[in-house]
Design a protein around this motif. Sequence first.
Motif, PDB file in Angstrom:
ATOM      1  N   LEU A 119       0.848  -1.199   0.000  1.00 47.35           N
ATOM      2  CA  LEU A 119       0.000   0.000   0.000  1.00 47.35           C
ATOM      3  C   LEU A 119       0.876   1.238   0.000  1.00 47.35           C
ATOM      4  O   LEU A 119       1.849   1.328   0.740  1.00 47.35           O
ATOM      5  CB  LEU A 119      -0.904   0.017   1.229  1.00 47.35           C
ATOM      6  N   MET A 120       0.512   2.192  -0.834  1.00 47.66           N
ATOM      7  CA  MET A 120       1.270   3.443  -0.875  1.00 47.66           C
ATOM      8  C   MET A 120       0.865   4.295   0.326  1.00 47.66           C
ATOM      9  O   MET A 120      -0.271   4.258   0.772  1.00 47.66           O
ATOM     10  CB  MET A 120       0.993   4.192  -2.183  1.00 47.66           C
ATOM     11  N   ASP A 121       1.818   5.092   0.836  1.00 46.78           N
ATOM     12  CA  ASP A 121       1.558   5.992   1.952  1.00 46.78           C
ATOM     13  C   ASP A 121       0.898   5.219   3.096  1.00 46.78           C
ATOM     14  O   ASP A 121      -0.208   5.525   3.522  1.00 46.78           O
ATOM     15  CB  ASP A 121       0.671   7.167   1.506  1.00 46.78           C
ATOM     16  N   ASN A 122       1.584   4.195   3.569  1.00 47.38           N
ATOM     17  CA  ASN A 122       0.970   3.262   4.503  1.00 47.38           C
ATOM     18  C   ASN A 122       0.984   3.785   5.939  1.00 47.38           C
ATOM     19  O   ASN A 122       1.813   3.416   6.751  1.00 47.38           O
ATOM     20  CB  ASN A 122       1.672   1.908   4.425  1.00 47.38           C
ATOM     21  N   HIS A 123       0.019   4.665   6.238  1.00 45.64           N
ATOM     22  CA  HIS A 123      -0.122   5.189   7.594  1.00 45.64           C
ATOM     23  C   HIS A 123      -0.603   4.111   8.558  1.00 45.64           C
ATOM     24  O   HIS A 123      -0.452   4.231   9.760  1.00 45.64           O
ATOM     25  CB  HIS A 123      -1.097   6.362   7.613  1.00 45.64           C
ATOM     26  N   GLN A 124      -1.181   3.031   8.025  1.00 48.11           N
ATOM     27  CA  GLN A 124      -1.675   1.958   8.881  1.00 48.11           C
ATOM     28  C   GLN A 124      -0.535   1.316   9.664  1.00 48.11           C
ATOM     29  O   GLN A 124      -0.726   0.892  10.798  1.00 48.11           O
ATOM     30  CB  GLN A 124      -2.401   0.901   8.060  1.00 48.11           C
ATOM     31  N   SER A 125       0.653   1.261   9.068  1.00 44.38           N
ATOM     32  CA  SER A 125       1.768   0.635   9.766  1.00 44.38           C
ATOM     33  C   SER A 125       2.135   1.431  11.018  1.00 44.38           C
ATOM     34  O   SER A 125       2.537   0.847  12.027  1.00 44.38           O
ATOM     35  CB  SER A 125       2.982   0.496   8.856  1.00 44.38           C
ATOM     36  N   GLU A 126       1.966   2.747  10.987  1.00 45.31           N
ATOM     37  CA  GLU A 126       2.283   3.570  12.159  1.00 45.31           C
ATOM     38  C   GLU A 126       1.376   3.207  13.333  1.00 45.31           C
ATOM     39  O   GLU A 126       1.832   3.098  14.471  1.00 45.31           O
ATOM     40  CB  GLU A 126       2.149   5.053  11.818  1.00 45.31           C
ATOM     41  N   LEU A 127       0.086   3.035  13.059  1.00 46.60           N
ATOM     42  CA  LEU A 127      -0.859   2.650  14.101  1.00 46.60           C
ATOM     43  C   LEU A 127      -0.498   1.283  14.674  1.00 46.60           C
ATOM     44  O   LEU A 127      -0.406   1.110  15.890  1.00 46.60           O
ATOM     45  CB  LEU A 127      -2.291   2.617  13.539  1.00 46.60           C
ATOM     46  N   ALA A 128      -0.271   0.314  13.796  1.00 50.66           N
ATOM     47  CA  ALA A 128       0.056  -1.039  14.248  1.00 50.66           C
ATOM     48  C   ALA A 128       1.342  -1.049  15.066  1.00 50.66           C
ATOM     49  O   ALA A 128       1.413  -1.704  16.120  1.00 50.66           O
ATOM     50  CB  ALA A 128       0.178  -1.973  13.045  1.00 50.66           C
ATOM     51  N   GLU A 129       2.352  -0.327  14.619  1.00 43.01           N
ATOM     52  CA  GLU A 129       3.626  -0.306  15.326  1.00 43.01           C
ATOM     53  C   GLU A 129       3.503   0.387  16.681  1.00 43.01           C
ATOM     54  O   GLU A 129       4.101  -0.047  17.666  1.00 43.01           O
ATOM     55  CB  GLU A 129       4.706   0.330  14.455  1.00 43.01           C
ATOM     56  N   GLU A 130       2.702   1.455  16.745  1.00 40.95           N
ATOM     57  CA  GLU A 130       2.493   2.150  18.022  1.00 40.95           C
ATOM     58  C   GLU A 130       1.784   1.237  19.019  1.00 40.95           C
ATOM     59  O   GLU A 130       2.173   1.141  20.193  1.00 40.95           O
ATOM     60  CB  GLU A 130       1.681   3.430  17.812  1.00 40.95           C
ATOM     61  N   LEU A 131       0.747   0.526  18.567  1.00 41.52           N
ATOM     62  CA  LEU A 131       0.018  -0.382  19.456  1.00 41.52           C
ATOM     63  C   LEU A 131       0.879  -1.582  19.852  1.00 41.52           C
ATOM     64  O   LEU A 131       0.744  -2.105  20.962  1.00 41.52           O
ATOM     65  CB  LEU A 131      -1.293  -0.829  18.812  1.00 41.52           C
ATOM     66  N   ASP A 133       4.214  -1.340  20.191  1.00 44.55           N
ATOM     67  CA  ASP A 133       5.132  -0.762  21.176  1.00 44.55           C
ATOM     68  C   ASP A 133       4.486  -0.687  22.556  1.00 44.55           C
ATOM     69  O   ASP A 133       5.154  -0.832  23.578  1.00 44.55           O
ATOM     70  CB  ASP A 133       5.580   0.646  20.753  1.00 44.55           C
ATOM     71  N   ARG A 134       3.161  -0.475  22.579  1.00 45.89           N
ATOM     72  CA  ARG A 134       2.423  -0.399  23.844  1.00 45.89           C
ATOM     73  C   ARG A 134       2.003  -1.790  24.344  1.00 45.89           C
ATOM     74  O   ARG A 134       1.273  -1.890  25.314  1.00 45.89           O
ATOM     75  CB  ARG A 134       1.191   0.493  23.678  1.00 45.89           C
ATOM     76  N   LYS A 135       2.421  -2.830  23.638  1.00 39.12           N
ATOM     77  CA  LYS A 135       2.189  -4.232  24.028  1.00 39.12           C
ATOM     78  C   LYS A 135       0.722  -4.654  23.960  1.00 39.12           C
ATOM     79  O   LYS A 135       0.290  -5.546  24.692  1.00 39.12           O
ATOM     80  CB  LYS A 135       2.736  -4.513  25.435  1.00 39.12           C
ATOM     81  N   HIS A 136      -0.062  -4.041  23.048  1.00 36.59           N
ATOM     82  CA  HIS A 136      -1.464  -4.441  22.875  1.00 36.59           C
ATOM     83  C   HIS A 136      -1.610  -5.508  21.792  1.00 36.59           C
ATOM     84  O   HIS A 136      -2.635  -6.191  21.735  1.00 36.59           O
ATOM     85  CB  HIS A 136      -2.339  -3.237  22.511  1.00 36.59           C
ATOM     86  N   LEU A 137      -0.604  -5.635  20.930  1.00 36.32           N
ATOM     87  CA  LEU A 137      -0.659  -6.589  19.827  1.00 36.32           C
ATOM     88  C   LEU A 137       0.754  -6.856  19.339  1.00 36.32           C
ATOM     89  O   LEU A 137       1.700  -6.179  19.753  1.00 36.32           O
ATOM     90  CB  LEU A 137      -1.541  -6.050  18.686  1.00 36.32           C
ATOM     91  N   TYR A 138       0.868  -7.845  18.458  1.00 35.61           N
ATOM     92  CA  TYR A 138       2.131  -8.089  17.760  1.00 35.61           C
ATOM     93  C   TYR A 138       2.000  -7.533  16.353  1.00 35.61           C
ATOM     94  O   TYR A 138       0.923  -7.583  15.756  1.00 35.61           O
ATOM     95  CB  TYR A 138       2.449  -9.591  17.693  1.00 35.61           C
ATOM     96  N   CYS A 139       3.089  -7.020  15.835  1.00 32.81           N
ATOM     97  CA  CYS A 139       3.108  -6.464  14.483  1.00 32.81           C
ATOM     98  C   CYS A 139       4.117  -7.244  13.655  1.00 32.81           C
ATOM     99  O   CYS A 139       5.217  -7.543  14.126  1.00 32.81           O
ATOM    100  CB  CYS A 139       3.491  -4.983  14.548  1.00 32.81           C
ATOM    101  N   ALA A 140       3.712  -7.595  12.425  1.00 29.62           N
ATOM    102  CA  ALA A 140       4.591  -8.389  11.558  1.00 29.62           C
ATOM    103  C   ALA A 140       4.469  -7.905  10.124  1.00 29.62           C
ATOM    104  O   ALA A 140       3.615  -7.079   9.792  1.00 29.62           O
ATOM    105  CB  ALA A 140       4.206  -9.864  11.640  1.00 29.62           C
ATOM    106  N   ARG A 141       5.335  -8.426   9.297  1.00 29.21           N
ATOM    107  CA  ARG A 141       5.269  -8.277   7.841  1.00 29.21           C
ATOM    108  C   ARG A 141       5.042  -9.690   7.301  1.00 29.21           C
ATOM    109  O   ARG A 141       5.364 -10.666   7.980  1.00 29.21           O
ATOM    110  CB  ARG A 141       6.582  -7.711   7.275  1.00 29.21           C
ATOM    111  N   PRO A 142       4.530  -9.840   6.090  1.00 33.34           N
ATOM    112  CA  PRO A 142       4.300 -11.195   5.581  1.00 33.34           C
ATOM    113  C   PRO A 142       5.556 -12.073   5.657  1.00 33.34           C
ATOM    114  O   PRO A 142       5.476 -13.244   6.032  1.00 33.34           O
ATOM    115  CB  PRO A 142       3.867 -10.965   4.122  1.00 33.34           C
TER     116      PRO A 142
END
Length: 181
Positions: A119-131, A133-142
């Motif tokens: 996805l271009m201009d992927n602002h969604q990754s910022e949200l996922a990475e912030e959450l 960092d706060r230990k609410h979820l795990y974030c990965a790439r395929p």
Amino acid sequence: MGDRGEEEEGRRRKRVVFVTVGTTRFDALVSAVDSENVRKVLAAKGYTHLLIQLGRGSYLPTKSDGDDGSLAVDYFTFSSSIADYLRSASLVISHAGSGSIFETLRLCKPLVVVVNEDLMDNHQSELAEELADRKHLYCARPQNLYQTLADMDLNTLLPYSPGDATPVAKHINRFLGFPDD
């Protein structure tokens, strides 16, 4: 003796991993969860079923009934509501759409968010990475989903509590000249 019976019963209990790509096309995620190593690590962690929502994608995973002790795998394209799938899931693997993320967190389900780097201009990754960092979820790439799943310890995740917007609302009201109630 009782412990062994409970242990066997625990292994038979249905534990579903629900994968959602939303309304998008995210074949890289579907392909990643369809890989043999991801299926094996999910089975090793005690999950019994893998249900994949494909969205607009064209990659079709390999179905399995799980009779051989492996993960049972099924998929569908769209549903009018994924709420029931989320509620019945033991683990959710999701694209990084904010709606899917917050709906899953509100249900207090363990969550692995996979960022779609196409996805271009992927602002969604910022949200996922912030959450993450706060230990609410795990974030990965395929490409690192397997390692994320292999390393994850769901006991380290913290429940998500939506913030209280009252102080912000009061500040805006004061700025606009409305009295404090």
